[in-house]
Design an enzyme around this catalytic site. Structure first.
Site, PDB file in Angstrom:
ATOM      1  N   LYS A 212      50.463  44.758  45.290  1.00  0.00           N
ATOM      2  CA  LYS A 212      50.446  43.333  45.653  1.00  0.00           C
ATOM      3  C   LYS A 212      50.665  42.559  44.346  1.00  0.00           C
ATOM      4  CE  LYS A 212      48.795  39.730  46.026  1.00  0.00           C
ATOM      5  NZ  LYS A 212      49.487  38.558  45.461  1.00  0.00           N
ATOM      6  N   GLY A 265      42.679  40.280  37.148  1.00  0.00           N
ATOM      7  CA  GLY A 265      42.767  38.901  37.611  1.00  0.00           C
ATOM      8  C   GLY A 265      41.430  38.229  37.391  1.00  0.00           C
ATOM      9  N   SER A 266      41.140  37.234  38.213  1.00  0.00           N
ATOM     10  CA  SER A 266      39.925  36.451  37.965  1.00  0.00           C
ATOM     11  C   SER A 266      38.678  37.153  38.510  1.00  0.00           C
ATOM     12  CB  SER A 266      40.070  35.068  38.581  1.00  0.00           C
ATOM     13  OG  SER A 266      40.330  35.204  39.949  1.00  0.00           O
ATOM     14  N   VAL A 269      37.929  36.486  42.323  1.00  0.00           N
ATOM     15  CA  VAL A 269      38.720  37.267  43.284  1.00  0.00           C
ATOM     16  C   VAL A 269      38.236  38.721  43.292  1.00  0.00           C
ATOM     17  CG1 VAL A 269      41.030  38.192  43.764  1.00  0.00           C
ATOM     18  CG2 VAL A 269      40.745  35.770  43.210  1.00  0.00           C
ATOM     19  N   GLU A 293      39.727  44.471  35.699  1.00  0.00           N
ATOM     20  CA  GLU A 293      39.602  43.759  34.420  1.00  0.00           C
ATOM     21  C   GLU A 293      39.756  42.286  34.747  1.00  0.00           C
ATOM     22  OE1 GLU A 293      38.497  45.213  31.906  1.00  0.00           O
ATOM     23  OE2 GLU A 293      38.745  47.248  32.672  1.00  0.00           O
ATOM     24  N   CYS A 327      43.811  36.687  28.919  1.00  0.00           N
ATOM     25  CA  CYS A 327      42.385  36.876  29.217  1.00  0.00           C
ATOM     26  C   CYS A 327      41.594  36.916  27.912  1.00  0.00           C
ATOM     27  CB  CYS A 327      42.184  38.157  29.994  1.00  0.00           C
ATOM     28  SG  CYS A 327      43.103  39.506  29.268  1.00  0.00           S
ATOM     29  N   GLU A 425      35.682  29.806  32.007  1.00  0.00           N
ATOM     30  CA  GLU A 425      37.071  30.143  31.683  1.00  0.00           C
ATOM     31  C   GLU A 425      37.988  29.064  32.253  1.00  0.00           C
ATOM     32  OE1 GLU A 425      39.240  33.353  33.753  1.00  0.00           O
ATOM     33  OE2 GLU A 425      39.798  34.103  31.777  1.00  0.00           O
TER      34      GLU A 425
HETATM   35  P1  NAD Z   1      43.988  35.708  40.160  1.00  0.00           P
HETATM   36  O1  NAD Z   1      42.647  36.298  40.332  1.00  0.00           O
HETATM   37  O2  NAD Z   1      44.218  34.340  40.680  1.00  0.00           O
HETATM   38  O3  NAD Z   1      45.085  36.621  40.844  1.00  0.00           O
HETATM   39  C1  NAD Z   1      45.201  38.002  40.545  1.00  0.00           C
HETATM   40  C2  NAD Z   1      45.852  38.695  41.716  1.00  0.00           C
HETATM   41  O4  NAD Z   1      44.946  38.628  42.824  1.00  0.00           O
HETATM   42  C3  NAD Z   1      47.154  38.045  42.191  1.00  0.00           C
HETATM   43  O5  NAD Z   1      48.046  39.044  42.623  1.00  0.00           O
HETATM   44  C4  NAD Z   1      46.707  37.207  43.358  1.00  0.00           C
HETATM   45  O6  NAD Z   1      47.729  36.952  44.290  1.00  0.00           O
HETATM   46  C5  NAD Z   1      45.624  38.087  43.956  1.00  0.00           C
HETATM   47  N1  NAD Z   1      44.651  37.353  44.760  1.00  0.00           N
HETATM   48  C6  NAD Z   1      44.284  36.061  44.659  1.00  0.00           C
HETATM   49  N2  NAD Z   1      43.346  35.778  45.589  1.00  0.00           N
HETATM   50  C7  NAD Z   1      43.121  36.925  46.256  1.00  0.00           C
HETATM   51  C8  NAD Z   1      42.253  37.293  47.304  1.00  0.00           C
HETATM   52  N3  NAD Z   1      41.426  36.408  47.871  1.00  0.00           N
HETATM   53  N4  NAD Z   1      42.268  38.578  47.723  1.00  0.00           N
HETATM   54  C9  NAD Z   1      43.076  39.482  47.149  1.00  0.00           C
HETATM   55  N5  NAD Z   1      43.923  39.186  46.170  1.00  0.00           N
HETATM   56  C10 NAD Z   1      43.949  37.931  45.726  1.00  0.00           C
HETATM   57  O7  NAD Z   1      44.329  35.798  38.595  1.00  0.00           O
HETATM   58  P2  NAD Z   1      45.632  35.297  37.837  1.00  0.00           P
HETATM   59  O8  NAD Z   1      45.631  33.795  37.857  1.00  0.00           O
HETATM   60  O9  NAD Z   1      46.847  36.015  38.275  1.00  0.00           O
HETATM   61  O10 NAD Z   1      45.306  35.810  36.362  1.00  0.00           O
HETATM   62  C11 NAD Z   1      44.422  35.138  35.556  1.00  0.00           C
HETATM   63  C12 NAD Z   1      43.070  35.803  35.521  1.00  0.00           C
HETATM   64  O11 NAD Z   1      43.232  37.160  35.184  1.00  0.00           O
HETATM   65  C13 NAD Z   1      42.164  35.215  34.455  1.00  0.00           C
HETATM   66  O12 NAD Z   1      40.860  35.114  34.958  1.00  0.00           O
HETATM   67  C14 NAD Z   1      42.239  36.252  33.340  1.00  0.00           C
HETATM   68  O13 NAD Z   1      41.134  36.259  32.475  1.00  0.00           O
HETATM   69  C15 NAD Z   1      42.364  37.509  34.116  1.00  0.00           C
HETATM   70  N6  NAD Z   1      42.968  38.573  33.314  1.00  0.00           N
HETATM   71  C16 NAD Z   1      42.142  39.541  32.826  1.00  0.00           C
HETATM   72  C17 NAD Z   1      42.654  40.556  32.039  1.00  0.00           C
HETATM   73  C18 NAD Z   1      41.758  41.637  31.483  1.00  0.00           C
HETATM   74  O14 NAD Z   1      42.267  42.652  31.028  1.00  0.00           O
HETATM   75  N7  NAD Z   1      40.464  41.455  31.507  1.00  0.00           N
HETATM   76  C19 NAD Z   1      44.023  40.589  31.744  1.00  0.00           C
HETATM   77  C20 NAD Z   1      44.833  39.582  32.279  1.00  0.00           C
HETATM   78  C21 NAD Z   1      44.287  38.591  33.071  1.00  0.00           C
END
Ligand code: NAD
Length: 543
Positions: A212, A265-266, A269, A293, A327, A425
């Protein structure tokens, strides 16, 4: 059956090209940028090797020129997710049974394609779709993508080589099986390399994947998917499912054969997904592996003995490269009163030379934030800081979303170490400084440790070795990646394995052997060469 044993030497990191004016690579990249900007592909789902167009469509736009549609895409619904699971499970047996060197060869071929034939196309797609300048795109889309693949093959060869000892009477071995079922990879917008690694690390270990991708990174992610196919990833082994995460997660996470989640991601989520997994545990065949992560509120603590220029450049690069959308981006900084004016002065001078705008103009260091939601979140936080009696904006503070989502690199100074921009954040180009009394270095370390729920990256700046040792001890659990006299961003595969704990994730260290361990379910095998033929033991004999 051929007999051979492959050996994979430790790889070297992919060299990073500089794109200086007049260079060949700069010319080729500009051609690729024009191509990416003038085409408008219609991105399908790819399930079992077949392109599927659902007709439920969305647009992919340039964040720095949001009126420019780069591509359209089709969204997966529940029926397509079911179909993808069927396709993955049908492809599983053959992929898992393939001698692993062949899986490794496919991965290494992806790395070659990414670093040669598709180098400029992948970089251009990342620059235009995710609004990255050329250097940020080169270190991410090209170098890190290739590094993950090459290093993972080396790690896998070491992991598979990890075997128990055997005595004379028996042979012992470990069979590193893939997980039973499918792995669900949900990937973020901000790194093309992370998207690739979340899919391909489980694949290398023999798993099949539902992918996804993030809607905000679809252009580069779709190109990756086509590269995987060209490299020889068989139909059904990766199934590409653009669309809302909620929809695909509702089906995938509750499925009996859901075996693992590979997420970046966040935090919010991730927590929601973990909750769904927990609620569905009675349906699952196995206990799924959950690897995530997530967010960060990354810090730098500056000791009075620090080198001011090193601190200032770390602030500008660490907080504002890729618009603070790493991140690991520096977003809170603790500086001693004695160095405050000098550091702020240097940061001001450095920011004076920083230009913001379209990544096609290579003079721009800062580009657009990813979308309107992100723009509004940053501008709201800046407006609140401007209105607060505890804070003032030292640099930046303005934005413009009329053409692209541009937020000026912004530095806030606060007198409240618990201000929202010190704790939450924001994921944008906003840094907050807090000035502490020089005598209270220990106190500020403890404050830093306790301030935010995250524990991803952090740095200490000092020349005094005692101060470095003390900071390293007090902040031991405050960051999974800790830097001494360096910015807290820019981890390199094979050198600084990446990941954090607390609210920052499961700390399974992407780009290391530890991550690959999560995608295997080892079976220990013992063969007895001389099985006993009687029941009794010597102690049972008569005196
Ligand atoms: P996000 O959480 O908005 O989205 C990540 C993924 O989850 C996307 O594919 C999105 O479509 C999907 N998603 C969103 N809502 C969902 C749901 N309800 N159910 C299932 N999937 C869902 O994050 P983003 O904006 O793409 O990335 C930014 C975030 O990622 C920041 O919080 C950042 O710190 C984190 N990040 C962490 C690392 C790490 O290694 N720790 C690395 C990169 C990014």
């Amino acid at each position: 059956m051929r007999t051979m044993r492959f050996s994979y030497p430790e790889p070297k990191n992919e060299p990073v090209l500089e794109y200086r004016p007049g260079s060949g690579e700069r010319r080729l990249l500009k051609v690729a940028l024009d191509e990416v900007s003038s085409r408008c592909p219609d991105i399908p789902l790819i399930i079992g090797g077949r392109e599927i167009r659902t007709g439920d469509r969305g647009d992919v736009v340039m964040p720095h020129d949001h009126g420019h549609v780069l591509a359209t895409y089709h969204k997966a619904g529940p029926a397509e997710v079911e179909l993808a699971i069927e396709a993955a499970l049908a492809a599983k047996e053959r992929w898992a049974a393939l001698p692993w060197e062949h899986r490794a060869a496919v991965m290494l071929r992806v790395a070659e394609l990414v670093s040669t034939k598709y180098r400029f196309a992948l970089s251009a797609a990342t620059m235009m779709g995710q609004s990255k300048n050329v250097h940020q795109s080169e270190i991410d889309a090209v170098a890190e993508t290739a590094d993950f693949l090459r290093f993972n093959v080396w790690y896998a060869s070491r992991l598979y080589g990890e075997q128990p000892g055997s005595e004379t009477c028996c042979l012992n071995s470990m069979d590193y099986r893939p997980l039973e079922g499918f792995v669900y990879a949900v990937t973020p917008f901000n790194f093309t390399a992370i998207a690739s690694n979340l899919v391909l690390a489980p694949l290398l270990m023999g798993n099949v994947v539902l992918w996804k991708p993030s809607t905000a990174a679809l252009l580069s992610n779709y190109l990756l998917m086509t590269i995987y196919e060209e490299a020889g990833v068989p139909a059904g082994v990766v199934n590409f499912l653009p669309g809302p995460g909620r929809v695909s997660s509702a089906v995938a996470l509750r499925h009996r054969d859901f075996a693992g989640l590979h997420f970046t991601g966040s935090t919010e989520v991730f927590r929601a997904m973990w909750r769904t997994v927990g609620e569905s545990m009675d349906r699952h065949r196995s206990f799924p592996r959950i690897v995530g992560e997530t967010g960060g509120k990354d810090f730098a603590v500056v000791h009075p003995s620090a080198d001011v220029l090193a601190v200032a450049s770390a602030i500008v690069r660490g907080a504002f490269e890729y618009q603070g959308q790493k991140c690991s981006a520096l977003s809170r900084c603790y500086i001693p009163a004695s160095l405050r004016d000098e550091i702020v002065g240097q940061v001001g001078d450095m920011l004076g030379a920083v230009r913001t705008g379209d990544p096609r103009d290579f003079r721009n260091f800062v580009n657009a934030v990813i979308d309107e939601e992100s723009y509004d979140r940053c501008m709201k936080a800046i407006a609140e800081a401007k209105a607060s009696a505890e804070a003032r904006v030292l640099f930046g503070g303005e934005g413009d979303k009329s053409r692209g989502y541009f937020v000026e690199p912004t530095v806030i100074e606060t007198t409240n170490p618990r201000a929202p921009t010190m704790e939450e954040e924001l994921f944008g180009p906003v840094l907050t400084l807090y000035v502490y009394d020089d005598e209270d270095f220990d106190g500020v370390l403890r404050l830093c440790d306790a301030t935010s729920p995250y524990a991803l990256t952090g740095a200490v700046f000092a020349r005094d070795r005692q101060a470095i040792v003390h900071a390293s001890d007090v902040l031991r659990n405050a960051a999974g990646n800790f830097y001494i006299n360096d910015k807290p961003t820019g981890a390199v595969v094979g050198r600084q394995p990446f990941g954090g704990s607390r609210a920052s994730g499961t700390n399974d260290k992407a780009g290391s052997i530890l991550n690959l361990v999560r995608w295997t379910s080892p079976r220990a095998i013992k063969e007895n060469l001389l099985p006993p033929e009687e029941v009794g033991y010597p102690f049972m004999a008569e005196e």
